[in-house]
Scaffold this active site. Structure first.
Site, PDB file in Angstrom:
ATOM      1  N   ALA A  12      64.366   7.672  37.553  1.00 22.18           N
ATOM      2  CA  ALA A  12      64.862   6.589  38.416  1.00 22.18           C
ATOM      3  C   ALA A  12      65.376   5.388  37.633  1.00 22.18           C
ATOM      4  CB  ALA A  12      63.756   6.143  39.381  1.00 22.18           C
ATOM      5  N   MET A  16      71.997   7.393  36.506  1.00 28.26           N
ATOM      6  CA  MET A  16      72.105   8.089  37.784  1.00 28.26           C
ATOM      7  C   MET A  16      70.952   7.733  38.705  1.00 28.26           C
ATOM      8  SD  MET A  16      74.804   9.683  38.464  1.00 28.26           S
ATOM      9  CE  MET A  16      74.086  10.346  39.951  1.00 28.26           C
ATOM     10  N   ALA A 125      72.639  22.236  40.683  1.00 30.72           N
ATOM     11  CA  ALA A 125      74.098  22.261  40.585  1.00 30.72           C
ATOM     12  C   ALA A 125      74.497  21.387  39.406  1.00 30.72           C
ATOM     13  CB  ALA A 125      74.742  21.727  41.866  1.00 30.72           C
ATOM     14  N   HIS A 157      85.927  14.568  30.216  1.00 29.70           N
ATOM     15  CA  HIS A 157      84.793  13.692  30.508  1.00 29.70           C
ATOM     16  C   HIS A 157      84.761  12.530  29.515  1.00 29.70           C
ATOM     17  CE1 HIS A 157      83.138  17.070  32.936  1.00 29.70           C
ATOM     18  NE2 HIS A 157      82.541  16.099  33.600  1.00 29.70           N
ATOM     19  N   LYS A 161      79.623  12.226  26.663  1.00 31.93           N
ATOM     20  CA  LYS A 161      79.066  13.472  27.221  1.00 31.93           C
ATOM     21  C   LYS A 161      78.825  14.469  26.101  1.00 31.93           C
ATOM     22  CE  LYS A 161      79.619  16.916  30.882  1.00 31.93           C
ATOM     23  NZ  LYS A 161      78.232  16.712  31.341  1.00 31.93           N
ATOM     24  N   GLY A 167      78.887  21.749  32.302  1.00 33.11           N
ATOM     25  CA  GLY A 167      78.251  22.650  33.248  1.00 33.11           C
ATOM     26  C   GLY A 167      79.150  22.942  34.441  1.00 33.11           C
ATOM     27  N   THR A 168      79.929  21.951  34.847  1.00 28.89           N
ATOM     28  CA  THR A 168      80.852  22.154  35.962  1.00 28.89           C
ATOM     29  C   THR A 168      81.945  23.144  35.585  1.00 28.89           C
ATOM     30  OG1 THR A 168      80.448  19.891  36.707  1.00 28.89           O
ATOM     31  CG2 THR A 168      82.402  20.995  37.581  1.00 28.89           C
TER      32      THR A 168
END
Length: 272
Positions: A12, A16, A125, A157, A161, A167-168
């Site tokens: 948290a 993100m 995902a 990206h 990164k 991963g996408t």
């Protein structure tokens, strides 16, 4: 009023994590009951919202994922690849569903997600964008119709990164392979998806949030499918939407496309 869903946010205090906390107000059915931070962050004990530069959330940060899970129906994990296996095991032990958006996973992390899915619902995902979930399915359908075309996945990206291809990009490659009627696992014996007629290109530039292009090229023509992300909040909104959908589901592995009512890539490509 619909029943509320208690959630925990793992990581948290990260970038993100802060975005998830900021977007949480748009999902009134979701109620934050737990939040974790990295053990070496020095933030344990602080209010999760205040630590992220936001209004107080009324939940204190803890430095162990397992301590953030009591009372949570679903946890959202945007930590680091090295933490995923432990987080998945903690969710399994607590009976807490898991939405994981961490990329660059190794075999141990992937195995831990599969193991947890034997006891709780798990949705992983590499990209939590609704648009990318749609792009995957479009890529599978296009590959099914244009099976003799060469395929390429190009992604851009930000310079920080770490994993490349992303991963996408690998997920889009799996969609192409599935569209051609082949199990994706057949094409990735070492974790890097490879298949005949499928190529990847990756660039790391500036502060680009994420751009992905799937190209199918044949004699005299080509098809390009493109998704561009301009705001990281799309990933947070996708994860929060997935958490609301996942709560109360049976144990098992789920895909973001199922949250959107699109089904799974493999069944969509085969016409089932």
């Amino acid at each position: 009023m619909s029943k509320t869903i208690p959630i925990a946010i793992l990581g948290a205090s990260g970038r993100m994590g802060a975005t998830l906390l900021r977007c949480l107000a748009d999902y009134p059915q979701l109620v934050l009951v737990g939040a974790s931070t990295a053990p070496d962050s020095g933030l344990a004990g602080r209010d999760a919202g205040e630590a992220a530069g936001l209004p107080a959330a009324g939940v204190r940060l803890v430095d162990q994922a397992r301590d953030a899970l009591p009372g949570a129906a679903v946890a959202i994990d945007f930590t680091l690849a090295a933490a995923v296996a432990g987080n998945a095991a903690a969710c399994k032990a607590a009976g807490t569903g898991l939405v994981c958006g961490v990329t660059g996973l190794d075999e141990a992390a992937r195995a831990a997600l599969t193991d947890a899915a034997g006891a709780v619902p798990v949705l992983w995902a590499p990209n939590m964008s609704a648009g990318v979930a749609v792009l995957e399915r479009l890529a599978a359908l296009a590959a099914a119709a244009l099976g003799d075309f060469d395929a390429g996945v190009h992604e851009v990206h930000h310079a920080a990164k770490r994993d490349a291809p992303s991963g996408t990009a690998l997920a889009l490659g799996r969609a192409v392979v599935a569209g051609r009627g082949r199990p994706a696992a057949d094409a990735e014996p070492d974790g890097q998806l490879r298949a005949p007629g499928l190529a990847y290109a990756a660039e790391r530039l500036g502060d680009v949030v994420g751009e992905h292009t799937v190209t199918l090229a044949g004699p005299g023509e080509r098809v390009e499918l493109v998704h561009r992300a301009t705001d990281r909040a799309i990933f947070a909104r996708g994860a929060l939407r997935a958490a609301a959908w996942l709560a109360g589901r049976p144990a098992g592995r789920y895909e973001l496309g199922e949250v959107l009512g699109l089904g799974r890539v493999d069944t969509l490509a085969s016409g089932q």
